[in-house]
Structures are given as C-alpha cells and as structure tokens.
Design an enzyme around this catalytic site. Structure first.
Site, PDB file in Angstrom:
ATOM      1  N   CYS A  91       0.840  -1.208   0.000  1.00 15.81           N
ATOM      2  CA  CYS A  91       0.000   0.000   0.000  1.00 15.81           C
ATOM      3  C   CYS A  91       0.872   1.255   0.000  1.00 15.81           C
ATOM      4  O   CYS A  91       0.572   2.237   0.696  1.00 15.81           O
ATOM      5  CB  CYS A  91      -0.963  -0.005   1.177  1.00 15.81           C
ATOM      6  SG  CYS A  91      -0.238  -0.379   2.781  1.00 15.81           S
ATOM      7  N   GLY A  92       1.959   1.221  -0.753  1.00 14.98           N
ATOM      8  CA  GLY A  92       2.806   2.391  -0.912  1.00 14.98           C
ATOM      9  C   GLY A  92       3.424   2.860   0.392  1.00 14.98           C
ATOM     10  O   GLY A  92       3.889   2.069   1.208  1.00 14.98           O
TER      11      GLY A  92
END
Length: 291
Positions: A91-92
C-alpha cells in the site's frame, strides 16, 4: 546477453505480475468507495462528540474534581502512543508515513525526558517499530480477521487504553493515523485523546448552549470513555480509506511500470532475435561461398 528463452520467460513473468497488480488496483478502488463514504460520515459524529464534551467541560464549576479523562492525572511524565497501521502491505507509503510521524514524536519525548509506552494496532506498525522500540511496546493488537473497520474493534482498543489509564500506567495518550484527503494524499496525524486537548479544540468549539440533565460531571463520566472509542474509531475509518487509496495508487504505478518493462523486454527480445537470424544468415552465406 540473456538468451531468447530467458527473455520470453521474463516477459511472461512480468505480464503475469501486471495482471495481478491491475486486479489489486480494481479491488482497492471498489473498497475505497465504501471506506471513503464511511470516513466522511464518521467525521461529523466525532467532531460533534468533541464539541459537546467541550461545552460540558466549560460548565464544570469544580475544575479540580473534574473527571481525570478530561483533566488528566496532573502529571506529564509517561506518554502512551497508540500507533495505528495496517495488517497488510503493498500500500505504498501508507504505513511508513505513520511510522515516520510517530518516530518524530518519540524523539521529541526522548529529548524532553519523558517515559514512552507504545501500543501498536496493526502488524505492519509492530514490525517496523519492534527493532528500535521493542522494549517500549506494551501491546500489539491485530484485526486481520475484520473485513472492515468497526466500532467493536475500536472499543476494544479504547477499553484497553482506559484500563491502563485507570491503573495509572500513563499520563498522556496520543493516537497516530493517516487522515484521508484523496487517493494521492493522506496526511499523518497525531491526536491527543487523554486528557482531552482543550486548547487545540477551542477553535472548533460550538457556540450552541445546552441545558443538561443530570449534571455535567455525571454526563461526562459516561461520555468521555465513549468519546475515546469514538476518536479511535474515526482514526480507524480514516486509516481504512487512506490504506485503500494508497494501495490503489501504488498498484496503478506498479501496473504502469510493468507495462514499461514489458515494452523494453520486447524490444530487447526482438533485437536479440534479429541478431540471431542475421548471424545464421551470415553463416549460411559464408558456408555457400566456401563451396
């Protein structure tokens, strides 16, 4: 130079990865809509709860005997930090941004000579903090089984915090989470929930006047524990939307990067194939000339 078979395998592998990241982007987009709606609906409720408590607190005549959840323990020595991250990766920078905000706060506490205690909500936060702050982590809570953020999970965290405050294990509690702004932007937040930070909340204080029955002290004793769970629930909703937005953005970037890699590998494959064919033709011509 890689052989043609190796290049074929790499192209197939990258295409397979591209399909996975594209599917994950679509799933994150679907989840984001629901999570964003929940976060936006939860904000007015938590803000109104804070406003009511501020109105109640202003009507208390005996400030010294006010509920401790509102006024605090009278000390500022031991700080409990509730770091709220996700249980899943890919998720970055969602988790790392929260951890960066928390670590900056930890460093300030250390400079001021405060005692630090940490509760991690989410396995990713625990994984990133346990190396440097393993001796400070007093609890790790995970909600992997929960599909969506819900009040019951928030209440579980809230009750743990209230019990530890009642046992005089800390003086100040701060929660860390990401506030959802849009798919690209999530803003790391540090919100003090015990004692209620009245100074920072004065600007948001409602001008409405209320008549309370029974008296303010009795209502506050019931509302303050619920407010803590409500603020934690709001943070969980904001985190849920931020996580899906960050994942959607990360998977979109990964899909585009995979596409660019496939294009480069295809060009390299075509050049290698052309070179191999040219080499075979030269060998055939050379052999024919020698005859």
């Amino acid at each position: 130079m890689a052989s043609l078979d190796d290049l074929k395998k790499r192209i197939a592998s990258v295409k397979s990865t591209q399909k996975i990241t594209k599917a994950m982007k679509m799933v994150a987009a679907a989840k984001l809509r629901r999570a964003q709606e929940s976060a936006e609906k939860g904000r007015p409720y938590s803000e109104k709860m804070n406003n009511i408590i501020l109105n109640l607190s202003s009507g208390i005549s005996d400030k010294e005997n006010a509920p401790k959840l509102l006024s605090g323990s009278g000390n500022d020595k031991v700080h409990l930090c509730v770091v709220m991250t996700s249980d899943r990766g890919l998720c970055g920078g969602f988790n790392s941004n929260i951890i960066k905000k928390a670590k900056s706060y930890f460093a300030k506490l250390s400079e001021d000579g405060k005692v630090l205690k940490i509760i991690t909500v989410g396995s990713k936060g625990n994984d990133q903090l346990k190396r440097a702050y393993g001796d400070k982590i007093i609890a790790n809570i995970s909600f992997k089984e929960s599909k969506n953020a819900n009040y019951f999970d928030a209440e579980k965290v809230g009750k743990m915090v209230i019990e530890k405050f009642g046992a005089e294990e800390f003086d100040v509690c701060t929660i860390f989470y990401n506030q959802f702004k849009n798919v690209i932007t999530q803003i790391p937040q540090a919100q003090q929930i015990i004692p209620l930070n009245v100074e920072n909340s004065e600007d948001d204080k409602s001008e409405d006047s209320y008549e309370f029955e029974p008296d303010e002290d009795e209502i506050l004793s019931n509302l303050l524990p619920k407010n803590i769970s409500t603020q934690i629930f709001k943070a969980m909703l904001e985190n849920s939307a931020s996580e899906q937005g960050s994942r959607m953005s990360a998977m979109d970037n990964a899909t585009r990067n995979a596409g660019e890699m496939v294009d480069k590998l295809t060009i390299e494959y075509n050049r290698s194939r052309q070179a191999a064919i040219t080499k075979e033709l030269i060998e055939i011509i050379s052999g024919a000339e020698s005859l």
